[in-house]
Design a protein around this motif. Structure first.
Motif, mmCIF file in Angstrom:
data_model
loop_
_atom_site.group_PDB
_atom_site.id
_atom_site.type_symbol
_atom_site.label_atom_id
_atom_site.label_comp_id
_atom_site.label_asym_id
_atom_site.label_seq_id
_atom_site.Cartn_x
_atom_site.Cartn_y
_atom_site.Cartn_z
ATOM 1 N N GLY A 68 0.811 -1.217 0.000
ATOM 2 C CA GLY A 68 0.000 0.000 0.000
ATOM 3 C C GLY A 68 0.839 1.258 0.000
ATOM 4 N N SER A 71 2.596 1.630 -3.308
ATOM 5 C CA SER A 71 1.716 2.134 -4.358
ATOM 6 C C SER A 71 1.546 3.650 -4.241
ATOM 7 N N LEU A 72 1.510 4.162 -3.026
ATOM 8 C CA LEU A 72 1.399 5.610 -2.840
ATOM 9 C C LEU A 72 2.670 6.297 -3.341
ATOM 10 N N LYS A 75 2.488 6.358 -7.049
ATOM 11 C CA LYS A 75 1.530 7.348 -7.550
ATOM 12 C C LYS A 75 2.064 8.768 -7.421
ATOM 13 N N VAL A 108 -4.021 12.974 -5.133
ATOM 14 C CA VAL A 108 -3.609 11.559 -5.168
ATOM 15 C C VAL A 108 -3.666 10.973 -3.761
ATOM 16 N N PHE A 109 -3.138 11.722 -2.782
ATOM 17 C CA PHE A 109 -3.112 11.245 -1.399
ATOM 18 C C PHE A 109 -4.530 11.057 -0.848
ATOM 19 N N ASN A 111 -7.321 10.548 -2.508
ATOM 20 C CA ASN A 111 -7.929 9.392 -3.188
ATOM 21 C C ASN A 111 -7.384 8.087 -2.636
ATOM 22 N N TRP A 112 -6.074 8.038 -2.378
ATOM 23 C CA TRP A 112 -5.449 6.842 -1.814
ATOM 24 C C TRP A 112 -6.041 6.539 -0.435
ATOM 25 N N GLU A 115 -9.502 5.056 -0.834
ATOM 26 C CA GLU A 115 -9.485 3.692 -1.361
ATOM 27 C C GLU A 115 -8.992 2.656 -0.350
ATOM 28 N N ASN A 116 -8.367 3.086 0.724
ATOM 29 C CA ASN A 116 -7.771 2.166 1.700
ATOM 30 C C ASN A 116 -8.443 2.332 3.061
#
Length: 181
Positions: A68, A71-72, A75, A108-109, A111-112, A115-116
């Protein structure tokens, strides 16, 4: 200081749940002066600058912690050898909240995070002057003798009194040769 009684109070009286969860924390800090002192010239640091500690916590029972975070990093377009993400990497020159919300990495952060569901935000700020005053109370051997409520009220009262005439009390500390924190 042993915080067992404090945690019990939070769990039982305030009905806070999940205090036994364990997290892997990622954090950034600012204005950590390590030692906040006063002498005849004044404070060694800006007394109005709060110490801020914030970041994310990922539940340790999550099997994909590394994936995880990787992936951040990906991104964000961070270099493969990057060990951490500092706020300055995310804010990318923003000078205020509106500018910050328009930055690509902030989007991006956020949204991440969305999603988590195993990732939580942690944030704490400390007024250095207040912390120094309450540290005086906590250093007393029997500061918890009358319970957590009395301890907290004592800290608050002492801070409120000292804040009303901060110059007098800081001069008193200097005169007595006492240092805050």
């Amino acid at each position: 200081m042993d915080y067992t009684e404090f945690y019990k109070h939070v769990q039982n009286e305030l009905k806070v749940t999940g205090t036994d969860n364990q997290f892997h924390l990622y954090y950034d800090e600012t204005n950590n002066f390590r030692s906040f002192k006063v002498d005849d010239k004044g404070f060694n640091a800006d007394e109005h600058a709060y110490f801020i500690l914030g970041g994310i916590g990922i539940k340790t029972d999550s099997h994909d912690i590394v994936e995880g975070v990787d992936s951040l990093f990906s991104k964000f377009g961070m270099q493969a050898n990057a060990q951490e993400i500092k706020f300055k990497h995310i804010k990318n020159g923003a000078n205020n909240f509106i500018e910050l919300m328009d930055k690509k990495r902030v989007k991006v952060f956020l949204n991440w995070l969305y999603e988590n569901d195993n990732v939580f935000i942690h944030y704490n700020y400390v007024d250095n002057f207040y912390f120094s005053i309450v540290d005086i109370v906590d250093s007393l051997p029997n500061s918890m003798l009358l319970g957590i409520e009395f301890n907290r009220d004592l800290k608050d009262c002492l801070y409120q009194i000292m804040k009303t005439d901060k110059e007098y009390f800081t001069n008193l500390f200097v005169l007595l040769g006492l240092l805050l924190c």
